[in-house]
Design a protein around this motif. Structure first.
Motif, mmCIF file in Angstrom:
data_model
loop_
_atom_site.group_PDB
_atom_site.id
_atom_site.type_symbol
_atom_site.label_atom_id
_atom_site.label_comp_id
_atom_site.label_asym_id
_atom_site.label_seq_id
_atom_site.Cartn_x
_atom_site.Cartn_y
_atom_site.Cartn_z
ATOM 1 N N GLY A 19 9.770 -4.767 -31.120
ATOM 2 C CA GLY A 19 8.410 -5.900 -30.831
ATOM 3 C C GLY A 19 8.440 -6.605 -29.711
ATOM 4 O O GLY A 19 8.986 -4.655 -28.975
ATOM 5 N N GLY A 20 9.077 -7.137 -29.072
ATOM 6 C CA GLY A 20 8.786 -6.947 -27.763
ATOM 7 C C GLY A 20 9.228 -5.947 -27.095
ATOM 8 O O GLY A 20 9.580 -5.670 -25.648
ATOM 9 N N VAL A 21 10.755 -6.461 -27.385
ATOM 10 C CA VAL A 21 11.629 -5.612 -26.400
ATOM 11 C C VAL A 21 12.078 -4.495 -26.869
ATOM 12 O O VAL A 21 11.275 -3.080 -26.291
ATOM 13 C CB VAL A 21 12.904 -6.491 -26.513
ATOM 14 C CG1 VAL A 21 14.109 -4.886 -26.010
ATOM 15 C CG2 VAL A 21 13.036 -7.426 -26.103
ATOM 16 N N ARG B 94 3.019 -9.623 -25.677
ATOM 17 C CA ARG B 94 4.137 -8.854 -25.088
ATOM 18 C C ARG B 94 4.141 -7.654 -25.768
ATOM 19 O O ARG B 94 5.269 -7.393 -25.314
ATOM 20 C CB ARG B 94 5.182 -9.883 -25.301
ATOM 21 C CG ARG B 94 5.507 -10.229 -26.660
ATOM 22 C CD ARG B 94 6.140 -11.540 -26.113
ATOM 23 N NE ARG B 94 6.300 -11.975 -28.295
ATOM 24 C CZ ARG B 94 6.187 -12.305 -29.510
ATOM 25 N NH1 ARG B 94 4.965 -12.662 -28.776
ATOM 26 N NH2 ARG B 94 6.362 -11.655 -30.568
ATOM 27 N N ASP C 104 14.547 -10.144 -33.533
ATOM 28 C CA ASP C 104 14.302 -11.096 -32.860
ATOM 29 C C ASP C 104 15.931 -12.581 -33.188
ATOM 30 O O ASP C 104 15.560 -13.055 -32.383
ATOM 31 C CB ASP C 104 13.230 -11.287 -33.122
ATOM 32 C CG ASP C 104 12.907 -11.248 -34.343
ATOM 33 O OD1 ASP C 104 13.453 -11.144 -35.438
ATOM 34 O OD2 ASP C 104 11.367 -11.942 -35.101
ATOM 35 N N GLY D 137 18.676 -13.930 -24.817
ATOM 36 C CA GLY D 137 18.461 -14.996 -23.736
ATOM 37 C C GLY D 137 16.982 -14.548 -22.614
ATOM 38 O O GLY D 137 17.453 -13.528 -21.444
ATOM 39 N N LEU D 138 16.170 -14.738 -23.275
ATOM 40 C CA LEU D 138 15.080 -13.985 -21.799
ATOM 41 C C LEU D 138 13.843 -14.047 -22.874
ATOM 42 O O LEU D 138 12.351 -14.050 -22.334
ATOM 43 C CB LEU D 138 14.836 -12.189 -22.330
ATOM 44 C CG LEU D 138 14.653 -12.170 -24.387
ATOM 45 C CD1 LEU D 138 14.080 -12.480 -24.582
ATOM 46 C CD2 LEU D 138 14.400 -10.744 -24.751
ATOM 47 N N SER E 247 18.049 -18.853 -23.106
ATOM 48 C CA SER E 247 16.842 -18.639 -23.020
ATOM 49 C C SER E 247 16.689 -19.365 -24.687
ATOM 50 O O SER E 247 16.269 -17.162 -24.359
ATOM 51 C CB SER E 247 16.237 -18.819 -21.993
ATOM 52 O OG SER E 247 16.508 -18.922 -20.579
ATOM 53 N N SER E 248 16.226 -19.794 -25.624
ATOM 54 C CA SER E 248 15.445 -18.801 -26.897
ATOM 55 C C SER E 248 14.642 -19.350 -27.250
ATOM 56 O O SER E 248 13.851 -20.595 -26.712
ATOM 57 C CB SER E 248 16.745 -18.794 -28.087
ATOM 58 O OG SER E 248 17.134 -20.688 -27.582
ATOM 59 N N THR E 249 13.684 -18.255 -28.079
ATOM 60 C CA THR E 249 12.708 -19.325 -29.410
ATOM 61 C C THR E 249 13.378 -20.470 -30.156
ATOM 62 O O THR E 249 12.750 -21.297 -30.175
ATOM 63 C CB THR E 249 12.207 -18.012 -30.309
ATOM 64 O OG1 THR E 249 13.524 -17.104 -30.838
ATOM 65 C CG2 THR E 249 11.926 -17.518 -29.571
ATOM 66 N N GLU E 250 14.577 -20.147 -30.432
ATOM 67 C CA GLU E 250 15.556 -21.791 -31.114
ATOM 68 C C GLU E 250 14.780 -22.876 -30.296
ATOM 69 O O GLU E 250 14.862 -24.512 -31.022
ATOM 70 C CB GLU E 250 16.646 -21.002 -31.196
ATOM 71 C CG GLU E 250 16.917 -20.581 -32.832
ATOM 72 C CD GLU E 250 17.370 -19.579 -31.559
ATOM 73 O OE1 GLU E 250 16.892 -19.299 -30.436
ATOM 74 O OE2 GLU E 250 18.273 -18.487 -32.016
ATOM 75 N N LEU F 255 7.880 -16.717 -25.380
ATOM 76 C CA LEU F 255 8.185 -15.238 -25.756
ATOM 77 C C LEU F 255 7.011 -14.528 -24.681
ATOM 78 O O LEU F 255 5.931 -14.970 -25.172
ATOM 79 C CB LEU F 255 8.580 -14.597 -26.962
ATOM 80 C CG LEU F 255 9.919 -14.558 -27.764
ATOM 81 C CD1 LEU F 255 10.305 -13.793 -28.334
ATOM 82 C CD2 LEU F 255 10.773 -14.314 -26.500
ATOM 83 N N VAL G 72 10.036 -10.775 -21.282
ATOM 84 C CA VAL G 72 10.689 -9.760 -22.299
ATOM 85 C C VAL G 72 10.922 -8.417 -21.495
ATOM 86 O O VAL G 72 11.835 -8.525 -21.670
ATOM 87 C CB VAL G 72 9.436 -9.951 -23.528
ATOM 88 C CG1 VAL G 72 9.761 -8.583 -24.734
ATOM 89 C CG2 VAL G 72 9.700 -11.194 -24.010
#
Lengths: 70, 195
Positions: free
Chosen positions: B19-21, B52, B108, B134-135, B161-164, B169, B174
Motif C-alpha cells: 500500500g502507501g508504505v 498516496r 494496514d 502510527g502514520l 495516529s490511526s485509521t481506527e 492516510l 505516509v
C-alpha cells in the motif's frame, strides 16, 4: 508492594494484586490482545499464550502496540 | 563499488503489503541499490490508492505485485524481485520470506501487523523486522520516529495516529514513515549484515 517494569516504566501494585497473567495485565491496561506484541524479560510471548503466561514480581515487560494505517 | 553498495546488492528484503508504505519502501530500496526484494500483497490497485501509493492511472485494476514489479523494473532492471500474490498468514510468512535479511511490515490493520511481527520473531531465526505503527493524518512530522525495540525489532511511527481513530492516510505523512522504514532497513543492511 510488587512491581512490573512496563515499557521501561516501573508500575507498582499493592501486595497480592499483581495481574496474574499477560492477558489480565492487558485487560487492566485496556489493550486489545490482537494489537500487541508482548515480550517478557527479552522473550516474545505468543498471543495464544497470553492467558496462560504467569507474571511475577520484578519482571520487565515490553508491550509493542500497533495501530492501523499502512 | 563501495562496501556499502556491495552490502546493499547482496541483501534480501521482504516487503509485506504494497500500500502507501510498502510501495514507497519498495521504490526507495530499489533506488538505494538493494539487490533482491520479495514483495507480497493480495490486492489490486484502485483509483483511490493513487492519493498516496506509488502506482499510476494506467495501473488501476492490476495486481499490486505486478504493478510494483513493473515500476521497479523501470527504475532498475537489474534488481531481482520475487512476487507473491496472495494473503500472508502465520503459516506462509516463514516460507515466503525464507532467506530474507530484513522484513518490512507494511500492512494496514493493527491485527495484521501484530500477526507478522509475532510470526517473524517467534518462527524465524534470522530476519530483523521493521514495523510501522502510527502514520495517519498530516503535520506533526517530527512525531514520527524510528525506535529500536529489541535486537530484531525496529518500530517506526508516532504510535497513535490511526485509521481506527478516523484519521485519513495522506501521501506526505505516509511517505515520511515509509522513508523512515526504508532508511532503517538501509542502516541495518550496511551496519549489521555482512555481505
Amino acid at each position: 508492594m510488587e512491581v512490573l517494569k512496563i515499557n521501561g516504566i516501573e508500575k507498582q501494585f499493592p501486595a497480592g494484586q499483581l495481574p496474574s497473567t499477560v492477558a489480565e495485565l492487558l485487560e487492566q491496561l485496556d489493550i486489545k490482545p490482537a494489537t500487541v506484541v508482548a515480550e517478557i524479560d527479552g522473550q516474545i510471548i505468543e498471543r495464544k499464550k497470553f492467558a496462560e503466561t504467569k507474571l511475577r514480581n520484578g519482571q520487565s515487560i515490553e508491550l509493542v502496540r500497533f495501530v492501523g494505517g499502512g | 563499488m563501495t562496501s556499502i553498495d556491495e552490502n546493499l546488492k547482496q541483501a534480501v528484503v521482504g516487503i509485506a503489503g504494497l500500500g502507501g508504505v510498502g510501495s514507497t519502501v519498495a521504490v526507495a530500496l530499489c533506488r538505494a541499490g538493494v539487490g533482491h526484494l520479495v514483495i507480497a500483497d493480495f490486492d489490486k490497485v484502485e483509483s483511490s490508492n493513487l492519493s498516496r501509493q506509488q502506482y499510476f492511472t494506467d495501473q488501476v485494476g492490476r495486481n499490486k505485485v505486478d504493478a510494483t514489479i513493473e515500476n521497479l523494473q523501470r527504475i532498475n532492471p537489474g534488481m531481482k524481485v520475487e512476487g507473491h500474490r496472495g494473503k500472508l498468514n502465520a503459516h506462509n510468512v516463514p516460507e515466503i520470506f525464507v532467506g530474507a535479511d530484513v522484513i518490512a511490515e507494511c500492512f494496514d490493520t493493527a491485527q495484521a501487523k501484530q500477526m507478522i511481527v509475532e510470526t517473524v520473531l517467534t518462527k524465524m531465526d534470522k530476519p530483523i523486522v521493521v514495523s510501522v505503527s502510527g502514520l495517519a493524518g498530516y503535520g506533526n512530522s517530527n512525531a514520527i520516529q524510528s525506535r529500536r525495540i529489541s535486537d530484531r525489532l525496529i518500530l517506526v511511527g508516532d504510535g497513535v495516529s490511526s485509521t481506527e481513530s478516523g484519521q485519513v492516510l495522506m501521501a506526505a505523512r505516509v511517505g515520511i514513515a515509509a522513508c523512515h522504514q526504508a532508511n532503517a532497513i538501509v542502516e541495518v543492511i550496511v551496519d549489521e549484515i555482512q555481505a
